[in-house]
Design an enzyme around this catalytic site. Sequence first.
Site, mmCIF file in Angstrom:
data_model
loop_
_atom_site.group_PDB
_atom_site.id
_atom_site.type_symbol
_atom_site.label_atom_id
_atom_site.label_comp_id
_atom_site.label_asym_id
_atom_site.label_seq_id
_atom_site.Cartn_x
_atom_site.Cartn_y
_atom_site.Cartn_z
ATOM 1 C CG ASP A 116 -2.171 5.543 4.273
ATOM 2 O OD1 ASP A 116 -2.666 4.539 3.744
ATOM 3 O OD2 ASP A 116 -1.147 5.515 4.984
ATOM 4 C CD GLU A 117 -3.780 2.395 7.163
ATOM 5 O OE1 GLU A 117 -4.800 1.713 6.961
ATOM 6 O OE2 GLU A 117 -2.667 1.901 7.371
ATOM 7 C CE LYS A 177 -1.698 0.997 4.005
ATOM 8 N NZ LYS A 177 -0.906 2.191 4.393
ATOM 9 C CB THR A 178 3.698 2.363 2.113
ATOM 10 O OG1 THR A 178 2.978 2.132 3.328
ATOM 11 C CG2 THR A 178 4.537 3.616 2.265
ATOM 12 N NE ARG A 202 -0.947 -6.811 11.226
ATOM 13 C CZ ARG A 202 -0.982 -6.121 10.087
ATOM 14 N NH1 ARG A 202 -0.053 -5.223 9.830
ATOM 15 N NH2 ARG A 202 -1.925 -6.334 9.199
ATOM 16 C CD GLN A 219 -4.995 -4.529 7.424
ATOM 17 O OE1 GLN A 219 -4.138 -4.284 8.273
ATOM 18 N NE2 GLN A 219 -4.704 -4.578 6.129
#
Length: 759
Positions: A225-226, A33-34, A615, A256
């Site tokens: 973002d997010e 994503k980043t 994670r 998430q």
Amino acid sequence: MSDYINELNESQRAAVIYNEGPSLVIAGAGSGKTRVLTYKIAYLLEQGYKPWHILALTFTNKAAREMKERIARQMGEENTRRLWMGTFHSIFLRILHAEAETLGFSPNFTIYDTDDSRSLIRTILKEMQLDEKIYKPGLVQSRISHAKNRLITPATYANSRESYEADQSARIPAVRDVYRRYWERCRQSDAMDFDDLLLYTFLLFRDHPDILEKYREHFQYILVDEYQDTNFAQHSIVLQLAQKHRHICVVGDDAQSIYSFRGADIDNILTFTKSFPGTQIFKLEQNYRSTQTIVSAANSLIEKNQRQIHKNVFSEKEKGDVIDVFQAYSDVEEGEIVANKITQLHRQNDYHWEHFAILYRTNAQSRIFEEALRKRSIPYRIYGGLSFYQRKEIKDVIAYFRLVVNPNDEEALKRIINYPGRGIGTTTINKILEAANKHHTSLWNILSSPAAFDLNLNKGTAAKLQGFRELIEGFMQLASQQNAYETGTEIIRQSGIIADICQDNSPENLSRKENVEELANGLSDFCARRLEEGEPRISLADFLSEVSLLTDQDTDKDGNEDRITLMTVHSAKGLEFKNVFVVGLEEGLFPSNMAGDSLRALEEERRLFYVAITRAEEHCYLSYAKTRIRYGKMEFGSPSRFLHDIDTCYLSIPESESRSYHKQTSPSSHLFPSRQTTSVSSSWKRIPSNGRPAPKEAAQRSGSHAQISEGQTIEHERFGIGQIIHIEGSGENTKATIRFQNVGEKQLLVRYARFKVIK
């Protein structure tokens, strides 16, 4: 097309180069994503967008820094420095500083943190003579915060039937009056709290169309973002800015979305296409983090949620090991099992300690694991502990800084007016507060002209107040002439704080002194960094704007140390570890009993578990305990329903549970017991609150264990399976040394021992 575009997979590339209209990028866990956000900004710059016309909103300063560093490597420092990139709060703070006078604030208004806000609320409750046992400051603060994040002003709140009925039901009907006073007092103090940064930005754009149009033209492309973590206020401001030109790209993962308790609304991402018709959806489905098994297990879990944007996350990494499920007899044994497994992996696989994380649902669970790790001298850290800027001595210094920059800051003044001690007591401070409330002005104005506001003081007290005022005025003069570092270090010295801390060489005071010295180092670094960015003079106000936005997650003290990380699952979002242990997977704990039977709440709990599993890069371990000490009592529970949701082909199941599972024939039957708390077995005797069995119970135990002998295998209520290796004494003094499979050797007094012989 630039070389960096070729580094992307097909889905990532499509998301980067599309800018014809609104786009929604659904980014699965570990899907890059980043990188997509970073390269999209670089691509926009290549397409002719000026950096100052691009607005990129993140949720942490850490995320913004990481993206800036990546963009700088692609496009150079100059382009990157001029981007409008940062957290919602930092960007809106920048806008509000520029437009403050339109809203009736000064450009140097103060930002109240949570403690400042609660302190002011507590003061107002006392003034209104409201019982703090009913009107708990934290509860009132939460009510006000919730209202602001729903963009509800005090006037709207007072006229809201729904709000009033909710407060009546909670037996706190005066909240609307507290909210009004709180709002007024913040304005008197020329201060905003964190929620105000969102609310006032929305009001600025709503009530001043010319200003909204100016920023619409300025921000020609908006990236967020997010997006699954946005609240109503953030979503509304994004709509204000982007609905006209529709040049917007939001990135996130509905799977998430785990922060509803902070106001995050999953509907913002689920219904984004309704807010922006014609939105192009891109799905990033390749996971670059985890093994195939971990990804598949997580998929089989999250597919049980009804409200979601469906995607098929996959991994092309190695298949990897199945997920081990550990069943413990108690929370104590669970801690020992986890610590033993970590020790084994550390020795056999050459993992560093930093490659391990223990994730739990609540902070209170950490104690057991801390004890187990300490016993083995394994280094660990509690992630999200008290941050640097929350330590008392730092908050005291910062309060001086705040008052110098904004003398109307009520909370800062109250904090330091008598620290270090200068003989200004509570009675005097209350007189100043009463005068300020009576005349609807700030405390500083009262101090500046006490006679004009009929402040009745004796000569000695008046002299002390004058001395304090002159001290602050001297610092204000200094701040107008010198940079943040020079001003800050003089304040630390002249205020008397450093002298107070250095009164003795106790470990506590040495630590406090080191913290204040580190703050001075931070001031120096801040000034040097800003100087390199081309700002010739860096004020104390600039420094305060930066540090006021820092969070625990942005100030990681132990990030470079080799130690195991212990944290809540909420804190783990955005992080990754080679080996992850998700513990306490029991009904009432995970999912939390607060979820009740609410489908919406249970689906968020399931998403939280999904975040925990994803994670892990190489190994994931799940554990639960049959018994757990909660609220001072032993509780018998059952494994989490979420363990049922994972396809069993990805799990290594405890042998006893596996046998139970294979005996079941119904296709809808579950691997684990039902969610209801299991009844206490007659084999176990519950111990009364004094910690000892009643005399009759003790006699029963003594009788039932009268025939124990060395070599027998026993099952203990808390320590699990063990073997008796030695017996000594007789009668009520009989002791048995037992070697347990997971918790080591223990010597137990047989008459009180909670075990049964199994062979």
